[in-house]
Design a protein around this motif. Structure first.
Motif: not given
Length: 336
Positions: A98-126
């Protein structure tokens, strides 16, 4: 591991005190070691092993204690410890699936949120600085993304605080009886996750009850222990309601069927087990079947989530990038 070692030593005929002493000396876990020292002291003082284990409820569950008590009473402690070891190994394997099933979406969600935050804070202002020199109105998608970026830069502390506060409130709500029941009901109704949660709960329920009954624990006591270890409040309430009906003289399968929580196959097989006098064996077969079903459900969940998460992540990040390039395309068209 400790239970498997204990079962092996008891089966080999070692005295209880000597077996516990060996377990204390070879344990690598400080909490388990100190707990076993307390158990050893209590047993040396004349207490039964079950009573000694019951003094440490955070380490040894009610299921563990009751099975050991049944083993001591029936003079089959070695058999019971072996059953406990098998039960814990299979339960651990189920939890890992059951935990193995939760790891993949958790990691992808973390990467997605991180990518969006980086874009909003550093790329979009440029891009925003570049757009300031454009003598034309920006498209709506671009204005929305720039607004999100400005909000995050100005109120990042509120976003973090809101996230922490929301998590605390959610956990507090989940700790209440009504909150837990509502959450578990919603979980069981989800398209894919609900199927996995139901199958894992059925596997845990049937294996726990089957192990208890085969160890000589009374059915009513076994149902109470099983309800507490079900891991789902809906399953817990259904089992406890069935327990009350069974105490009134009903069979086990009928109240479980009325609860409308367990799949029909489960209640039918339990009914067959009652009629043939092999309820514990039938429950074990159901548990084995649903362990395999959990494997299939986990595999299906991962297959369904992988493309879904990629599409969602690509749509969000790609949409933000396209929104930033729309004004540039507009300038190029104007020049042409």
């Amino acid at each position: 591991i400790m239970t498997r070692q204990f079962a092996t030593m008891v089966n080999a005929g070692l005295p209880l005190v000597q077996a516990l002493d060996i377990l204390v000396k070879q344990s690598d876990n400080e909490l388990l070691q100190s707990t076993l020292e307390g158990v050893l002291h209590d047993v040396e003082s004349g207490n039964t092993l079950a009573d000694a284990l019951a003094e440490h409820p955070k380490v040894f569950s009610g299921l563990y204690v009751n099975m050991v008590a049944a083993g001591e009473t029936g003079g089959i402690l070695d058999t019971i410890m072996n059953r406990l070891a098998v039960f814990l190994e299979k339960s651990e394997a189920l939890q890992r699936k059951v935990k193995a099933a939760m790891i993949y979406p958790g990691v992808i969600s973390f990467v997605a949120v991180g990518a969006i935050v980086v874009l909003l804070l550093f790329v979009i202002p440029t891009f925003q600085e570049m757009f300031a020199s454009f003598d034309q109105a920006l498209p709506l998608p671009t204005r929305v993304v720039i607004g999100m970026s400005a909000f995050l830069q100005s109120y990042w502390w509120a976003v973090i605080g809101g996230g922490i506060g929301g998590t605390i409130l959610f956990r507090s709500w989940l700790a209440t009886d009504g909150g837990r029941l509502t959450f578990d009901r919603i979980l069981l109704r989800l398209p894919i996750l609900g199927n996995l949660a139901r199958k894992s709960a059925v596997a845990r329920f049937t294996r726990t009850l089957g192990t208890l009954l085969s160890s000589g624990v009374a059915i009513l006591e076994g149902l109470e222990i099983t309800a507490k270890t079900s891991g789902n409040r809906v399953i817990h309430d259904a089992v406890m309601s069935s327990r009350s009906s069974i105490a009134g003289g009903e069979s086990i399968s009928e109240p479980l069927k009325r609860a409308d929580v367990f799949p029909p196959m489960v209640t039918q097989m339990i009914n067959v087990g009652e009629e043939t006098g092999d309820l514990d064996g039938m429950l074990t077969k159901i548990a084995d079947f649903y362990d395999e079903e959990v494997d299939v459900a986990v595999e299906g969940l991962l297959k369904a989530m992988e493309p879904a998460m990629i599409v969602i992540l690509g749509s969000i990040v790609g949409g933000m990038i396209v929104a930033m390039y729309l004004p540039i395309f507009g300038v190029i068209n104007t020049i042409q």
